[in-house]
Design a protein around this motif. Sequence first.
Motif, PDB file in Angstrom:
ATOM      1  N   SER A  35       0.836  -1.366  -0.055  1.00  0.00           N
ATOM      2  CA  SER A  35      -0.039   0.194  -0.125  1.00  0.00           C
ATOM      3  C   SER A  35       0.987   1.175  -0.201  1.00  0.00           C
ATOM      4  CB  SER A  35      -1.050   0.022   1.356  1.00  0.00           C
ATOM      5  OG  SER A  35      -1.928  -1.167   1.348  1.00  0.00           O
ATOM      6  N   ALA A  36       1.903   1.392   0.726  1.00  0.00           N
ATOM      7  CA  ALA A  36       2.928   2.248   0.993  1.00  0.00           C
ATOM      8  C   ALA A  36       3.560   2.633  -0.478  1.00  0.00           C
ATOM      9  CB  ALA A  36       3.808   2.268   2.216  1.00  0.00           C
ATOM     10  N   MET A  37       4.039   1.490  -1.017  1.00  0.00           N
ATOM     11  CA  MET A  37       4.733   1.793  -2.219  1.00  0.00           C
ATOM     12  C   MET A  37       3.720   2.197  -3.444  1.00  0.00           C
ATOM     13  SD  MET A  37       6.236  -1.183  -4.703  1.00  0.00           S
ATOM     14  CE  MET A  37       4.567  -1.465  -5.565  1.00  0.00           C
ATOM     15  N   SER A  38       2.586   1.724  -3.368  1.00  0.00           N
ATOM     16  CA  SER A  38       1.368   1.913  -4.379  1.00  0.00           C
ATOM     17  C   SER A  38       1.079   3.572  -4.514  1.00  0.00           C
ATOM     18  CB  SER A  38       0.210   1.401  -4.472  1.00  0.00           C
ATOM     19  OG  SER A  38       0.694  -0.215  -4.404  1.00  0.00           O
ATOM     20  N   VAL A  39       0.913   4.017  -3.217  1.00  0.00           N
ATOM     21  CA  VAL A  39       0.659   5.484  -2.643  1.00  0.00           C
ATOM     22  C   VAL A  39       1.818   6.122  -3.234  1.00  0.00           C
ATOM     23  CG1 VAL A  39       0.163   6.991  -1.170  1.00  0.00           C
ATOM     24  CG2 VAL A  39      -1.038   4.973  -0.971  1.00  0.00           C
ATOM     25  N   ALA A  40       2.696   5.836  -2.976  1.00  0.00           N
ATOM     26  CA  ALA A  40       4.229   6.699  -3.208  1.00  0.00           C
ATOM     27  C   ALA A  40       4.426   6.942  -4.562  1.00  0.00           C
ATOM     28  CB  ALA A  40       5.563   5.897  -2.422  1.00  0.00           C
ATOM     29  N   SER A  41       4.236   5.528  -5.175  1.00  0.00           N
ATOM     30  CA  SER A  41       4.306   5.703  -6.808  1.00  0.00           C
ATOM     31  C   SER A  41       3.356   6.638  -7.451  1.00  0.00           C
ATOM     32  CB  SER A  41       4.402   4.161  -7.372  1.00  0.00           C
ATOM     33  OG  SER A  41       3.178   3.651  -7.181  1.00  0.00           O
ATOM     34  N   THR A  42       2.010   6.601  -7.016  1.00  0.00           N
ATOM     35  CA  THR A  42       0.889   7.232  -7.749  1.00  0.00           C
ATOM     36  C   THR A  42       1.411   9.025  -7.339  1.00  0.00           C
ATOM     37  OG1 THR A  42      -0.774   5.456  -6.794  1.00  0.00           O
ATOM     38  CG2 THR A  42      -1.441   8.046  -7.535  1.00  0.00           C
ATOM     39  N   VAL A  43       1.556   9.113  -5.873  1.00  0.00           N
ATOM     40  CA  VAL A  43       2.035  10.681  -5.827  1.00  0.00           C
ATOM     41  C   VAL A  43       3.304  11.121  -6.709  1.00  0.00           C
ATOM     42  CG1 VAL A  43       2.994  12.337  -4.173  1.00  0.00           C
ATOM     43  CG2 VAL A  43       1.319  10.657  -3.505  1.00  0.00           C
ATOM     44  N   ILE A  44       4.459  10.339  -6.890  1.00  0.00           N
ATOM     45  CA  ILE A  44       5.365  10.643  -7.883  1.00  0.00           C
ATOM     46  C   ILE A  44       4.921  10.811  -9.262  1.00  0.00           C
ATOM     47  CG2 ILE A  44       7.619   9.859  -8.718  1.00  0.00           C
ATOM     48  CD1 ILE A  44       8.028   8.264  -5.856  1.00  0.00           C
ATOM     49  N   ALA A  45       4.438   9.908  -9.720  1.00  0.00           N
ATOM     50  CA  ALA A  45       3.677   9.971 -11.051  1.00  0.00           C
ATOM     51  C   ALA A  45       2.916  11.274 -11.198  1.00  0.00           C
ATOM     52  CB  ALA A  45       2.949   8.481 -11.427  1.00  0.00           C
ATOM     53  N   TRP A  46       1.823  11.145 -10.561  1.00  0.00           N
ATOM     54  CA  TRP A  46       1.159  12.396 -10.920  1.00  0.00           C
ATOM     55  C   TRP A  46       1.545  13.831 -10.700  1.00  0.00           C
ATOM     56  CZ3 TRP A  46      -2.697  12.306 -14.118  1.00  0.00           C
ATOM     57  CH2 TRP A  46      -3.320  11.201 -14.117  1.00  0.00           C
ATOM     58  N   THR A  47       2.761  13.714  -9.660  1.00  0.00           N
ATOM     59  CA  THR A  47       3.459  14.939  -9.490  1.00  0.00           C
ATOM     60  C   THR A  47       4.158  15.438 -10.587  1.00  0.00           C
ATOM     61  OG1 THR A  47       3.725  14.604  -6.978  1.00  0.00           O
ATOM     62  CG2 THR A  47       5.152  16.031  -7.838  1.00  0.00           C
TER      63      THR A  47
END
Length: 360
Positions: A77-89
């Motif tokens: 979950s932590a990795m998925s949220v982090a990757s989502t934030v990085i991608a959309w940022t």
Amino acid sequence: MEYEIKHSKWIKKMLQAYWIVVIAHVVIQIGCFLFLDYDRTPADFMINVLLWPAAISIFCILLASWIDRRFSSYSFSAMSVASTVIAWTIIHVNYDIRIILALCLLPIFASVLFFSRKRVWIVFLLQMAGYILVLFDSVYRAYLSTFDIVSIPVFLILGTYVAQVIVTSGVEVLDELQANMLAKQDLIVRNAIMTKQSKTDGLTNLYNQSSFKDYYEKAFEYAKSGMSLHLALMDIDDFKSINDTFGHRVGDVILEKVSLIIQENISPSDIAARYGGEEFAFLMFEQSFEQAYVLMEQIREKIALMGHLELEGASITVSIGLKSYSPNLSKDTLFEEVDACLYAAKRTGKNKTVTSIDLA
């Protein structure tokens, strides 16, 4: 446990990959600012293009790494949220580069590593949430056409569908590999059992006559090169009368008990076999003739001292013939001379060990 360890390893590798993505984004942005026409002021560039996006991305990676170490059950979950934030940022910062939208597929395809359809859909929902959040930025929204607003969710759905197909195929391949591995393991076990059965006597669990002959051939060749070798034959005295009086089932029990005494007394380097009905053969290595004689006497005495309820408390005895290898003997001659020692023991009273020295 092994499954969790592998997942933890994949998560760490993905987090390392996101470090590369963040660093590459910073380097590319600096290069573009220095060498291409850039419509931002240096201050705007430093704060809004480099500082804040990099800070947010780095914070997400560090937080996900900390959660992975401390709360491994929440690692995905932590990795998925982090990757989502990085991608959309990164997408938000570079909204004028249409191909940059492909970054939102990175978290989706990263989830494929875990071969879970549920996890793929969770990541898809995170990407949709990220997309909806960036739409609140009027500048970004103004850049998008009506077609863009509709096509981006479709793009995410298609990417998720492809990821689901990959997961389904991967699960099928893994199931097939596991089935093949189990079948192979079962075959190995069956072959091992069959090999053991072909080499051992089913009643006594000692080597059978066929395997003993193979070992005798090899042992005789080694003896020619200088290795010590002692051959002994042992026969249960009056065994026929045991079968005639008490029955063959009792005879089998006596054979089992004798074989157990043999197994308890020989060394791991010695070879013992049930050579015939009530006859046993021994190959002894790495010891002197005197030590081999003591071993045979030890087995004989233990057998003689043991009473048997099956025989109404009576005991049994064995006769033994023993001889060592010598260069002037052939394989057959050695066996014949040991056999002669055995029959000499039977003719001269039984319950004894006769050696070639006794016959000399």
